[in-house]
Design an enzyme around this catalytic site. Structure first.
Site, mmCIF file in Angstrom:
data_model
loop_
_atom_site.group_PDB
_atom_site.id
_atom_site.type_symbol
_atom_site.label_atom_id
_atom_site.label_comp_id
_atom_site.label_asym_id
_atom_site.label_seq_id
_atom_site.Cartn_x
_atom_site.Cartn_y
_atom_site.Cartn_z
ATOM 1 N N LEU A 1 47.515 45.140 34.192
ATOM 2 C CA LEU A 1 48.401 46.109 34.831
ATOM 3 C C LEU A 1 48.565 45.823 36.326
ATOM 4 C CD1 LEU A 1 46.741 49.064 32.945
ATOM 5 C CD2 LEU A 1 49.048 48.187 32.503
ATOM 6 N N PRO A 2 49.610 46.396 36.961
ATOM 7 C CA PRO A 2 49.942 46.028 38.340
ATOM 8 C C PRO A 2 48.985 46.526 39.424
ATOM 9 C CG PRO A 2 51.865 46.894 37.181
ATOM 10 C CD PRO A 2 50.671 47.202 36.338
ATOM 11 N N THR B 1 44.269 42.999 38.677
ATOM 12 C CA THR B 1 43.669 42.786 39.994
ATOM 13 C C THR B 1 43.647 44.121 40.713
ATOM 14 O OG1 THR B 1 44.469 40.508 40.109
ATOM 15 C CG2 THR B 1 43.849 41.548 42.176
ATOM 16 N N LYS C 1 37.883 38.185 42.518
ATOM 17 C CA LYS C 1 39.332 37.934 42.514
ATOM 18 C C LYS C 1 39.950 38.202 43.878
ATOM 19 C CE LYS C 1 43.504 37.069 41.383
ATOM 20 N NZ LYS C 1 44.315 37.767 40.402
ATOM 21 N N LYS D 1 49.568 43.332 48.391
ATOM 22 C CA LYS D 1 48.733 44.332 47.714
ATOM 23 C C LYS D 1 47.289 43.864 47.614
ATOM 24 C CE LYS D 1 47.598 44.276 43.634
ATOM 25 N NZ LYS D 1 47.439 44.124 42.159
#
Length: 352
Positions: free
Chosen positions: A106-107, A139, A224, A299
């Site tokens: 998912l975003p 992420t 990550k 982001k």
């Protein structure tokens, strides 16, 4: 807890398609995970989030022989899977009610929390869950990953599960981009219980080639954001140097040859060069379309900056990089690949 999880995994295996390789030994079921019948422990796998990355990861699970069911807010994407004979569900809750394991891609942290804890979320079926394993490859910030892991550990499993009724969660973000997702060569950075990591290895190997265990809950997410921080700073350094070289009269093609045969060599110079005309088959060669969007890099840098504040780490490059990528986004280039900083921030020139 670790011992209890091991017994639960072995019991789950006995509930599904049996293999002569499975015994009560820890080492036996570990070896089984690399065998051709390893998916027998996951009769049904749910996948939520069918974007550029998730759709390709899901396709590779199907190719590997897993019985897949999917959900996405985009009904057109779900129809593509339905047309291929893959079962679709109308909500995350419906996915959970029919799956042994669930993978989410998912975003953002907000999307992850909604999918897991929202009104029709994965965890909204009372205090008992069918899936014994949840894998989040989004992420997101490590704090959210740890919060979800702790929340899931408070649930029980439906049915007889070897006397141990606690599901597990892994945070397992990926690196490699759309091309690696397509070819099944992603790198997974995995945080969570080590026994759950071992049990999930066949799933990961169906979608990637490098599976790296990073430690406890949240450590995959931590790894990550550190990886993407290094990638962002590297791209900025290479772009700045190449643009400066052009201004000083040295072609980017020439500088790239120098970089790639000397101490400046890195992924941003030899694999993902940001100068249009220097390298084929990279976003710079197609007007920075495709690839890893600048807004996503911004982001991820925000996640790194927030995590740095939490632990009082000194990260000046993080904050400068975030500022630069946010400026590029504010100028209308947020959907372009992040290597577009060469053109849109450093005013570098094409070399077609």
């Amino acid at each position: 807890m670790a011992a209890c999880f091991c017994y639960r995994v072995r019991s789950l295996l006995s509930l599904h398609k049996r293999s002569p390789k499975i015994t009560s030994s820890y080492f036996s079921w570990t070896r089984m995970f690399s065998s051709s019948s390893s998916q027998s422990q996951f009769q049904t796998v749910g996948f939520i989030g069918l974007g550029n990355m998730g759709s390709r990861m899901a396709n590779n699970l199907v190719k590997a022989g897993y019985n897949l069911l999917v959900h996405d807010v985009n009904h057109d994407v779900m129809k593509k899977f339905s047309d291929k004979g893959i079962l679709t569900k109308n909500s995350p809750l419906e996915v959970a009610e029919a799956s042994d394991a669930v993978i989410t891609m998912l975003p953002s942290s907000a999307h992850v929390m909604d999918v897991y804890t929202g009104p029709k979320g994965l965890l909204n079926s009372g205090n008992q869950l069918r899936p014994w394993l949840f894998i989040d490859s989004s992420t997101i910030d490590p704090q959210t990953s740890r919060k979800l892991s702790a929340t899931i550990s408070n649930y029980n499993l439906k049915g007889e599960r070897g006397g141990c009724g606690t599901p597990a969660m892994l945070d397992a973000p990926v690196s490699g981009g759309v091309l690696s997702a397509e070819t099944g060569s992603l790198t997974f950075m995995v945080g969570g219980p080590e026994e759950a990591y071992r049990s999930a290895t066949p799933l990961f190997l169906s979608m990637g080639k490098n599976i790296i265990y990073c430690g406890g809950p949240g450590n995959g997410s931590s790894a990550k954001i550190c990886n993407n921080l290094a990638m962002a700073v590297s791209m900025l350094g290479v772009s700045e140097a190449l643009a400066l070289g052009q201004s000083l009269g040295v072609a980017a093609t020439t500088l790239t040859k120098i970089f790639n045969s000397s101490s400046a060599r890195c992924w941003s110079s030899d694999t993902y060069n940001p100068v249009p005309g220097v390298m084929d088959a990279v976003p710079a060669s197609r007007n920075y379309d495709g690839g890893f969007a600048t807004k996503l890099m911004a982001k991820d840098l925000k996640l790194a900056a927030e995590s740095a504040k939490e632990v009082e780490a000194k990260t000046p490059m993080t904050f400068l990089a975030e500022e630069i990528f946010r400026e590029v986004c504010s100028e209308g280039h947020g959907t372009k690949d992040f290597s577009c900083v060469f053109r849109h921030y450093f005013s570098g020139k094409d070399e077609f």
